[in-house]
Write a protein that holds these residues in place. Sequence first.
Motif, mmCIF file in Angstrom:
data_model
loop_
_atom_site.group_PDB
_atom_site.id
_atom_site.type_symbol
_atom_site.label_atom_id
_atom_site.label_comp_id
_atom_site.label_asym_id
_atom_site.label_seq_id
_atom_site.Cartn_x
_atom_site.Cartn_y
_atom_site.Cartn_z
ATOM 1 N N MET A 58 0.853 -1.173 0.000
ATOM 2 C CA MET A 58 0.000 0.000 0.000
ATOM 3 C C MET A 58 0.898 1.234 0.000
ATOM 4 O O MET A 58 1.673 1.442 0.924
ATOM 5 C CB MET A 58 -0.907 -0.037 1.231
ATOM 6 N N GLU A 59 0.797 2.023 -1.017
ATOM 7 C CA GLU A 59 1.528 3.285 -1.126
ATOM 8 C C GLU A 59 0.700 4.374 -0.447
ATOM 9 O O GLU A 59 -0.466 4.564 -0.768
ATOM 10 C CB GLU A 59 1.739 3.618 -2.610
ATOM 11 N N THR A 60 1.289 5.087 0.495
ATOM 12 C CA THR A 60 0.569 6.118 1.232
ATOM 13 C C THR A 60 0.405 7.362 0.370
ATOM 14 O O THR A 60 1.388 7.901 -0.136
ATOM 15 C CB THR A 60 1.317 6.472 2.529
ATOM 16 N N SER A 61 -0.839 7.807 0.238
ATOM 17 C CA SER A 61 -1.125 8.973 -0.599
ATOM 18 C C SER A 61 -0.887 10.277 0.167
ATOM 19 O O SER A 61 -0.854 10.296 1.401
ATOM 20 C CB SER A 61 -2.571 8.930 -1.087
ATOM 21 N N GLU A 62 -0.740 11.354 -0.577
ATOM 22 C CA GLU A 62 -0.572 12.676 0.025
ATOM 23 C C GLU A 62 -1.814 13.054 0.833
ATOM 24 O O GLU A 62 -1.711 13.663 1.894
ATOM 25 C CB GLU A 62 -0.302 13.718 -1.071
ATOM 26 N N GLN A 63 -2.991 12.661 0.348
ATOM 27 C CA GLN A 63 -4.238 12.938 1.064
ATOM 28 C C GLN A 63 -4.227 12.241 2.432
ATOM 29 O O GLN A 63 -4.651 12.821 3.429
ATOM 30 C CB GLN A 63 -5.439 12.478 0.255
ATOM 31 N N THR A 64 -3.721 11.015 2.473
ATOM 32 C CA THR A 64 -3.632 10.282 3.735
ATOM 33 C C THR A 64 -2.710 11.001 4.713
ATOM 34 O O THR A 64 -3.049 11.162 5.888
ATOM 35 C CB THR A 64 -3.141 8.842 3.484
ATOM 36 N N ILE A 65 -1.563 11.456 4.239
ATOM 37 C CA ILE A 65 -0.630 12.203 5.084
ATOM 38 C C ILE A 65 -1.326 13.440 5.650
ATOM 39 O O ILE A 65 -1.223 13.725 6.846
ATOM 40 C CB ILE A 65 0.634 12.622 4.294
ATOM 41 N N GLN A 66 -2.045 14.159 4.805
ATOM 42 C CA GLN A 66 -2.745 15.374 5.249
ATOM 43 C C GLN A 66 -3.818 15.053 6.282
ATOM 44 O O GLN A 66 -3.984 15.778 7.264
ATOM 45 C CB GLN A 66 -3.354 16.103 4.053
ATOM 46 N N GLN A 67 -4.555 13.958 6.088
ATOM 47 C CA GLN A 67 -5.592 13.572 7.041
ATOM 48 C C GLN A 67 -4.979 13.193 8.385
ATOM 49 O O GLN A 67 -5.513 13.534 9.441
ATOM 50 C CB GLN A 67 -6.425 12.414 6.477
ATOM 51 N N ILE A 68 -3.852 12.500 8.362
ATOM 52 C CA ILE A 68 -3.169 12.125 9.607
ATOM 53 C C ILE A 68 -2.645 13.377 10.307
ATOM 54 O O ILE A 68 -2.807 13.533 11.524
ATOM 55 C CB ILE A 68 -2.023 11.135 9.333
ATOM 56 N N GLU A 69 -2.018 14.267 9.552
ATOM 57 C CA GLU A 69 -1.511 15.508 10.140
ATOM 58 C C GLU A 69 -2.633 16.305 10.792
ATOM 59 O O GLU A 69 -2.468 16.842 11.890
ATOM 60 C CB GLU A 69 -0.818 16.366 9.078
ATOM 61 N N ARG A 70 -3.780 16.388 10.137
ATOM 62 C CA ARG A 70 -4.929 17.101 10.697
ATOM 63 C C ARG A 70 -5.370 16.448 12.007
ATOM 64 O O ARG A 70 -5.659 17.130 12.995
ATOM 65 C CB ARG A 70 -6.082 17.115 9.689
ATOM 66 N N ALA A 71 -5.399 15.124 12.042
ATOM 67 C CA ALA A 71 -5.811 14.403 13.254
ATOM 68 C C ALA A 71 -4.819 14.633 14.390
ATOM 69 O O ALA A 71 -5.229 14.893 15.531
ATOM 70 C CB ALA A 71 -5.933 12.911 12.956
ATOM 71 N N ILE A 72 -3.523 14.578 14.106
ATOM 72 C CA ILE A 72 -2.506 14.800 15.136
ATOM 73 C C ILE A 72 -2.553 16.253 15.603
ATOM 74 O O ILE A 72 -2.401 16.543 16.796
ATOM 75 C CB ILE A 72 -1.097 14.438 14.613
ATOM 76 N N ARG A 73 -2.775 17.177 14.699
ATOM 77 C CA ARG A 73 -2.884 18.595 15.066
ATOM 78 C C ARG A 73 -4.031 18.802 16.046
ATOM 79 O O ARG A 73 -3.897 19.532 17.026
ATOM 80 C CB ARG A 73 -3.086 19.440 13.802
ATOM 81 N N LYS A 74 -5.168 18.137 15.810
ATOM 82 C CA LYS A 74 -6.311 18.262 16.711
ATOM 83 C C LYS A 74 -5.990 17.671 18.088
ATOM 84 O O LYS A 74 -6.444 18.189 19.107
ATOM 85 C CB LYS A 74 -7.546 17.631 16.103
ATOM 86 N N VAL A 75 -5.215 16.608 18.125
ATOM 87 C CA VAL A 75 -4.776 16.049 19.407
ATOM 88 C C VAL A 75 -3.890 17.064 20.117
ATOM 89 O O VAL A 75 -4.074 17.351 21.303
ATOM 90 C CB VAL A 75 -4.025 14.711 19.209
ATOM 91 N N ALA A 76 -2.934 17.636 19.404
ATOM 92 C CA ALA A 76 -2.009 18.612 19.994
ATOM 93 C C ALA A 76 -2.755 19.838 20.502
ATOM 94 O O ALA A 76 -2.372 20.415 21.521
ATOM 95 C CB ALA A 76 -0.945 19.005 18.974
ATOM 96 N N GLU A 77 -3.823 20.231 19.813
ATOM 97 C CA GLU A 77 -4.608 21.393 20.249
ATOM 98 C C GLU A 77 -5.274 21.166 21.597
ATOM 99 O O GLU A 77 -5.573 22.119 22.316
ATOM 100 C CB GLU A 77 -5.663 21.739 19.196
ATOM 101 N N LYS A 78 -5.494 19.924 21.972
ATOM 102 C CA LYS A 78 -6.086 19.608 23.279
ATOM 103 C C LYS A 78 -5.079 19.813 24.407
ATOM 104 O O LYS A 78 -5.451 19.849 25.572
ATOM 105 C CB LYS A 78 -6.578 18.160 23.315
ATOM 106 N N PHE A 79 -3.785 19.900 24.059
ATOM 107 C CA PHE A 79 -2.716 20.071 25.037
ATOM 108 C C PHE A 79 -1.840 21.246 24.613
ATOM 109 O O PHE A 79 -0.662 21.072 24.303
ATOM 110 C CB PHE A 79 -1.884 18.789 25.138
ATOM 111 N N PRO A 80 -2.393 22.465 24.627
ATOM 112 C CA PRO A 80 -1.622 23.629 24.167
ATOM 113 C C PRO A 80 -0.413 23.884 25.067
ATOM 114 O O PRO A 80 -0.463 23.635 26.271
ATOM 115 C CB PRO A 80 -2.623 24.785 24.241
ATOM 116 N N PRO A 81 0.679 24.368 24.481
ATOM 117 C CA PRO A 81 1.920 24.538 25.243
ATOM 118 C C PRO A 81 1.824 25.511 26.407
ATOM 119 O O PRO A 81 2.633 25.443 27.321
ATOM 120 C CB PRO A 81 2.926 25.040 24.207
#
Length: 148
Positions: free
Chosen positions: A1-24
Motif C-alpha cells: 500500500m503506497e501512502t497517498s498525500e491525502q492520507t498524510i494530510q488527514q493524519i496531520e490534521r488528526a494529530i494537530r487536533k490532538v495537539a490542540e487539546k494540550f496547548p503549550p
Amino acid sequence: METSEQTIQQIERAIRKVAEKFPPTEEATAMTDIHLRVTQETGELVAFDDDDNEINRAVIEQWIDNKDEDFYKVVAKTLRTVLHTNMNEMVEQMSILHPFSFVLEDDDREHIDELYVADGETVILGGELLPNLDKDLDAFFDDLIKES
C-alpha cells in the motif's frame, strides 16, 4: 500500500487536533501515552488518553476496508514518519509531562507498536532499537564458552 498525500494530510490534521487539546501554555498534563487506535474496516484513527477517554477521531479514507496483509506495518511506518518528521515540533510542545509516547493499537486494543517516545531532550523513534540482539548475545556467549 503506497501512502497517498491525502492520507498524510488527514493524519496531520488528526494529530494537530490532538495537539490542540494540550496547548503549550497550559499546565502539563500527567499522561504517559496517547493511544492511536486504527480500525482497518472503517479507516478510523482514534486517539485516546491513558484513561481510555477519546481525544480525537478521524477517518483516513485510504484505510477504509483495506485488506493488505501488512496494513498495520504500513500504518505504523506512516504514523511514525508524520509524528517525527512533519509534526515533531508540535508534538514536543504539547503540555504533557515528559516522558510520554504515542502508541499504535488495533481495534481490539492490542498494542502493535511504539511510534514515538519523547523524554525531554531525548526522542526515541519506535521500532526495533537493537535488531538481532539475541543472535549477537548468543554468539558472544558461545565465544566465551569456547575460550574457557
